[in-house]
Structures are given as structure tokens and as C-alpha cells.
Scaffold this motif. Structure first.
Motif, PDB file in Angstrom:
ATOM      1  N   VAL A  95       0.842  -1.196   0.000  1.00 57.16           N
ATOM      2  CA  VAL A  95       0.000   0.000   0.000  1.00 57.16           C
ATOM      3  C   VAL A  95       0.880   1.249   0.000  1.00 57.16           C
ATOM      4  CG1 VAL A  95      -1.636   1.347   1.388  1.00 57.16           C
ATOM      5  CG2 VAL A  95      -1.982  -1.112   1.081  1.00 57.16           C
ATOM      6  N   GLU A  96       1.891   1.253   0.847  1.00 59.63           N
ATOM      7  CA  GLU A  96       2.795   2.394   0.938  1.00 59.63           C
ATOM      8  C   GLU A  96       3.579   2.589  -0.360  1.00 59.63           C
ATOM      9  OE1 GLU A  96       6.686   3.786   3.513  1.00 59.63           O
ATOM     10  OE2 GLU A  96       5.219   2.461   4.466  1.00 59.63           O
ATOM     11  N   ALA A  97       4.096   1.492  -0.916  1.00 58.41           N
ATOM     12  CA  ALA A  97       4.905   1.589  -2.138  1.00 58.41           C
ATOM     13  C   ALA A  97       4.063   2.012  -3.342  1.00 58.41           C
ATOM     14  CB  ALA A  97       5.593   0.258  -2.413  1.00 58.41           C
ATOM     15  N   ALA A  98       2.800   1.628  -3.365  1.00 61.29           N
ATOM     16  CA  ALA A  98       1.927   1.969  -4.494  1.00 61.29           C
ATOM     17  C   ALA A  98       1.403   3.401  -4.409  1.00 61.29           C
ATOM     18  CB  ALA A  98       0.752   0.989  -4.556  1.00 61.29           C
ATOM     19  N   ALA A  99       1.389   3.990  -3.222  1.00 62.84           N
ATOM     20  CA  ALA A  99       0.747   5.287  -3.000  1.00 62.84           C
ATOM     21  C   ALA A  99       1.177   6.399  -3.962  1.00 62.84           C
ATOM     22  CB  ALA A  99       0.931   5.721  -1.547  1.00 62.84           C
ATOM     23  N   PRO A 100       2.459   6.546  -4.295  1.00 60.97           N
ATOM     24  CA  PRO A 100       2.834   7.666  -5.180  1.00 60.97           C
ATOM     25  C   PRO A 100       2.475   7.449  -6.652  1.00 60.97           C
ATOM     26  CG  PRO A 100       4.774   6.761  -4.037  1.00 60.97           C
ATOM     27  CD  PRO A 100       3.626   5.860  -3.769  1.00 60.97           C
ATOM     28  N   HIS A 101       1.993   6.268  -6.981  1.00 64.01           N
ATOM     29  CA  HIS A 101       1.788   5.894  -8.376  1.00 64.01           C
ATOM     30  C   HIS A 101       0.305   5.710  -8.702  1.00 64.01           C
ATOM     31  CE1 HIS A 101       6.076   5.192  -8.209  1.00 64.01           C
ATOM     32  NE2 HIS A 101       5.885   4.370  -7.189  1.00 64.01           N
ATOM     33  N   GLU A 102      -0.010   5.745  -9.997  1.00 70.88           N
ATOM     34  CA  GLU A 102      -1.316   5.322 -10.488  1.00 70.88           C
ATOM     35  C   GLU A 102      -1.127   3.876 -10.930  1.00 70.88           C
ATOM     36  OE1 GLU A 102      -2.629   7.880 -13.646  1.00 70.88           O
ATOM     37  OE2 GLU A 102      -2.239   9.687 -12.465  1.00 70.88           O
ATOM     38  N   VAL A 103      -1.643   2.932 -10.144  1.00 69.35           N
ATOM     39  CA  VAL A 103      -1.376   1.519 -10.410  1.00 69.35           C
ATOM     40  C   VAL A 103      -2.625   0.822 -10.938  1.00 69.35           C
ATOM     41  CG1 VAL A 103      -0.564  -0.667  -9.450  1.00 69.35           C
ATOM     42  CG2 VAL A 103       0.370   1.486  -8.577  1.00 69.35           C
ATOM     43  N   ASP A 104      -2.431   0.117 -12.035  1.00 71.15           N
ATOM     44  CA  ASP A 104      -3.464  -0.735 -12.628  1.00 71.15           C
ATOM     45  C   ASP A 104      -2.980  -2.176 -12.473  1.00 71.15           C
ATOM     46  OD1 ASP A 104      -5.632  -1.678 -14.174  1.00 71.15           O
ATOM     47  OD2 ASP A 104      -4.438  -1.556 -16.000  1.00 71.15           O
ATOM     48  N   TRP A 105      -3.739  -2.968 -11.748  1.00 70.41           N
ATOM     49  CA  TRP A 105      -3.379  -4.363 -11.497  1.00 70.41           C
ATOM     50  C   TRP A 105      -4.064  -5.231 -12.544  1.00 70.41           C
ATOM     51  CZ3 TRP A 105       0.108  -5.319  -7.656  1.00 70.41           C
ATOM     52  CH2 TRP A 105       0.334  -4.261  -6.757  1.00 70.41           C
ATOM     53  N   GLN A 106      -3.286  -6.023 -13.280  1.00 73.47           N
ATOM     54  CA  GLN A 106      -3.846  -6.874 -14.330  1.00 73.47           C
ATOM     55  C   GLN A 106      -3.439  -8.322 -14.112  1.00 73.47           C
ATOM     56  OE1 GLN A 106      -2.894  -5.467 -18.254  1.00 73.47           O
ATOM     57  NE2 GLN A 106      -4.110  -3.630 -18.006  1.00 73.47           N
ATOM     58  N   TRP A 107      -4.423  -9.208 -14.225  1.00 64.92           N
ATOM     59  CA  TRP A 107      -4.157 -10.638 -14.106  1.00 64.92           C
ATOM     60  C   TRP A 107      -3.830 -11.212 -15.474  1.00 64.92           C
ATOM     61  CZ3 TRP A 107      -6.694 -15.215 -15.755  1.00 64.92           C
ATOM     62  CH2 TRP A 107      -6.206 -16.382 -15.159  1.00 64.92           C
ATOM     63  N   VAL A 108      -2.812 -12.058 -15.509  1.00 65.50           N
ATOM     64  CA  VAL A 108      -2.479 -12.811 -16.715  1.00 65.50           C
ATOM     65  C   VAL A 108      -2.439 -14.289 -16.324  1.00 65.50           C
ATOM     66  CG1 VAL A 108      -1.174 -10.932 -17.788  1.00 65.50           C
ATOM     67  CG2 VAL A 108       0.030 -12.596 -16.384  1.00 65.50           C
ATOM     68  N   ARG A 109      -2.858 -15.138 -17.223  1.00 69.11           N
ATOM     69  CA  ARG A 109      -2.833 -16.578 -16.941  1.00 69.11           C
ATOM     70  C   ARG A 109      -1.381 -17.050 -16.942  1.00 69.11           C
ATOM     71  NH1 ARG A 109      -6.615 -20.094 -16.673  1.00 69.11           N
ATOM     72  NH2 ARG A 109      -8.148 -18.827 -17.769  1.00 69.11           N
ATOM     73  N   GLY A 110      -0.957 -17.644 -15.831  1.00 67.87           N
ATOM     74  CA  GLY A 110       0.404 -18.132 -15.705  1.00 67.87           C
ATOM     75  C   GLY A 110       0.646 -19.369 -16.546  1.00 67.87           C
ATOM     76  N   HIS A 111       1.896 -19.536 -16.964  1.00 67.47           N
ATOM     77  CA  HIS A 111       2.322 -20.729 -17.715  1.00 67.47           C
ATOM     78  C   HIS A 111       1.437 -20.943 -18.935  1.00 67.47           C
ATOM     79  CE1 HIS A 111       4.818 -21.381 -14.235  1.00 67.47           C
ATOM     80  NE2 HIS A 111       3.743 -21.300 -13.495  1.00 67.47           N
ATOM     81  N   ASN A 112       1.132 -19.834 -19.617  1.00 65.54           N
ATOM     82  CA  ASN A 112       0.205 -19.900 -20.741  1.00 65.54           C
ATOM     83  C   ASN A 112       0.722 -19.100 -21.939  1.00 65.54           C
ATOM     84  OD1 ASN A 112      -2.282 -20.939 -21.713  1.00 65.54           O
ATOM     85  ND2 ASN A 112      -3.199 -18.907 -21.521  1.00 65.54           N
ATOM     86  N   GLY A 113       2.044 -18.917 -22.008  1.00 68.15           N
ATOM     87  CA  GLY A 113       2.619 -18.253 -23.159  1.00 68.15           C
ATOM     88  C   GLY A 113       2.718 -16.747 -23.076  1.00 68.15           C
ATOM     89  N   HIS A 114       2.319 -16.128 -21.965  1.00 66.71           N
ATOM     90  CA  HIS A 114       2.496 -14.681 -21.799  1.00 66.71           C
ATOM     91  C   HIS A 114       3.992 -14.449 -21.602  1.00 66.71           C
ATOM     92  CE1 HIS A 114       2.490 -10.735 -19.877  1.00 66.71           C
ATOM     93  NE2 HIS A 114       1.305 -10.543 -20.422  1.00 66.71           N
ATOM     94  N   GLU A 115       4.639 -13.847 -22.602  1.00 65.34           N
ATOM     95  CA  GLU A 115       6.100 -13.769 -22.640  1.00 65.34           C
ATOM     96  C   GLU A 115       6.719 -13.161 -21.380  1.00 65.34           C
ATOM     97  OE1 GLU A 115       9.560 -11.589 -25.261  1.00 65.34           O
ATOM     98  OE2 GLU A 115       7.680 -12.089 -26.259  1.00 65.34           O
ATOM     99  N   ALA A 116       6.224 -12.016 -20.953  1.00 63.69           N
ATOM    100  CA  ALA A 116       6.811 -11.354 -19.789  1.00 63.69           C
ATOM    101  C   ALA A 116       6.583 -12.163 -18.510  1.00 63.69           C
ATOM    102  CB  ALA A 116       6.250  -9.944 -19.646  1.00 63.69           C
ATOM    103  N   ASN A 117       5.407 -12.772 -18.377  1.00 64.12           N
ATOM    104  CA  ASN A 117       5.136 -13.591 -17.194  1.00 64.12           C
ATOM    105  C   ASN A 117       6.033 -14.827 -17.173  1.00 64.12           C
ATOM    106  OD1 ASN A 117       3.244 -16.094 -16.109  1.00 64.12           O
ATOM    107  ND2 ASN A 117       3.258 -14.287 -14.789  1.00 64.12           N
ATOM    108  N   GLU A 118       6.208 -15.454 -18.310  1.00 66.99           N
ATOM    109  CA  GLU A 118       7.081 -16.632 -18.392  1.00 66.99           C
ATOM    110  C   GLU A 118       8.517 -16.252 -18.019  1.00 66.99           C
ATOM    111  OE1 GLU A 118       6.141 -19.746 -19.006  1.00 66.99           O
ATOM    112  OE2 GLU A 118       4.087 -19.380 -19.645  1.00 66.99           O
ATOM    113  N   ARG A 119       8.949 -15.097 -18.492  1.00 71.11           N
ATOM    114  CA  ARG A 119      10.307 -14.647 -18.188  1.00 71.11           C
ATOM    115  C   ARG A 119      10.461 -14.313 -16.703  1.00 71.11           C
ATOM    116  NH1 ARG A 119      12.940  -9.263 -20.315  1.00 71.11           N
ATOM    117  NH2 ARG A 119      15.047  -9.559 -19.517  1.00 71.11           N
ATOM    118  N   ALA A 120       9.473 -13.645 -16.130  1.00 76.28           N
ATOM    119  CA  ALA A 120       9.526 -13.340 -14.695  1.00 76.28           C
ATOM    120  C   ALA A 120       9.571 -14.629 -13.881  1.00 76.28           C
ATOM    121  CB  ALA A 120       8.336 -12.474 -14.292  1.00 76.28           C
ATOM    122  N   ASP A 121       8.823 -15.634 -14.301  1.00 72.26           N
ATOM    123  CA  ASP A 121       8.841 -16.930 -13.623  1.00 72.26           C
ATOM    124  C   ASP A 121      10.239 -17.542 -13.691  1.00 72.26           C
ATOM    125  OD1 ASP A 121       7.403 -19.295 -12.400  1.00 72.26           O
ATOM    126  OD2 ASP A 121       8.163 -20.213 -14.257  1.00 72.26           O
TER     127      ASP A 121
END
Length: 153
Positions: free
Chosen positions: A107-133
Motif C-alpha cells: 500500500v505504501e509503495a503503491a501510494a505515489p503511483h497510479e497503479v493498474d493491477w492486471q491478471w495474466v494466466r500463468g504458464h500460458n505463453g504470456h512472454e513477460a510472465n514466463e520470463r519473470a517466472d
């Protein structure tokens, strides 16, 4: 205000067990990676830590999109948080909120920013999510290798 897209993920071997986390921060052509590991943790803590460390890595307010495959992180930040805070970090049945330390830090770290939280299906070919994993697991592997080396020295 700059636009930053963050792909975050956590990994845990055993739950609880050793865990790793990673986030990829992208702003235009620039990219930054943050990652780390803990010897004894849970998968949920690693998911939260990845998003937290990514937000903490930002050096000025930004419009941020955080892509996560964790419903726990997404629902916590977009649905459950107001009620938890109103009840003094307690759930609807009066139990303490698990990982309240990380939720409060998020909550504290997000406060200065405009944050949009988006869900992506894991292990499903989403390139950035696969790389983060992969990066989260690599951080975990480095920690485990370092611990093995320390034991054999």
C-alpha cells in the motif's frame, strides 16, 4: 508521468519452503530486473514481494501496470484491502490477515503511483510472465547453490 509496465512473479519449492521472486520493469525501451530469494517462505509471500520490490525500484511517480498471475495479489490489492484496513488488518471472520506486513508495505509503495493491477494466466505463453517466472526460479537456484557452497566450505 512516465508509463511503466511490470511483470512480476514468485516461485516456491514447497509451501512453505525456499522461494524466489522477480519483476521486470519496462518503460519504453528501458528495462530493469529486480529479483531475490528467501530460504523459508510461501508462494504468496514471494508473489507479494515481487510486486513490492518492483514498486520500490521506481524512483519517481509513474502510471504503472502490474501484470501478475497471482489472484491472491490481484484480489488483495483490488478487492479485499479496504475491508482489511477498516477491520484493523483482520479478515471477515476476525482472524489476522496473512502477510499483513507485505500488504501494508505494498500500500505504501503503491501510494505515489497510479497503479493498474492486471491478471495474466500463468504458464500460458504470456512472454513477460514466463520470463519473470524463469527469473524468480533462477534467483531461487542461486540462493540454493550459494547455501550448498557454504555448507561444503
Amino acid at each position: 508521468m512516465p508509463r511503466v509496465v511490470i511483470a512480476s512473479d514468485g516461485a516456491c519449492r514447497g509451501n512453505p519452503g525456499p522461494g524466489g521472486w522477480a519483476a521486470i520493469l519496462r518503460a519504453g525501451a528501458q528495462e530493469k530486473i529486480v529479483s531475490g530469494a528467501d530460504a523459508l517462505t510461501t508462494n504468496n509471500r514471494m508473489e507479494l514481494t515481487a510486486a513490492l520490490r518492483a514498486l520500490q525500484a521506481l524512483n519517481r511517480p509513474a502510471r504503472v501496470t502490474i501484470e501478475t498471475d497471482s489472484r491472491y495479489l490481484l484480489d488483495g490489492m483490488t478487492k479485499w484491502l479496504p475491508a482489511w484496513k477498516a477491520r484493523g488488518w483482520r479478515t471477515a471472520d476476525g482472524k489476522p490477515v496473512k502477510n499483513a506486513d507485505l500488504w501494508a508495505a505494498l500500500v505504501e509503495a503503491a501510494a505515489p503511483h497510479e497503479v493498474d493491477w492486471q491478471w495474466v494466466r500463468g504458464h500460458n505463453g504470456h512472454e513477460a510472465n514466463e520470463r519473470a517466472d524463469r527469473l524468480a526460479n533462477e534467483a531461487l537456484d542461486r540462493m540454493l547453490a550459494s547455501a550448498r557452497q557454504g555448507m561444503s566450505a
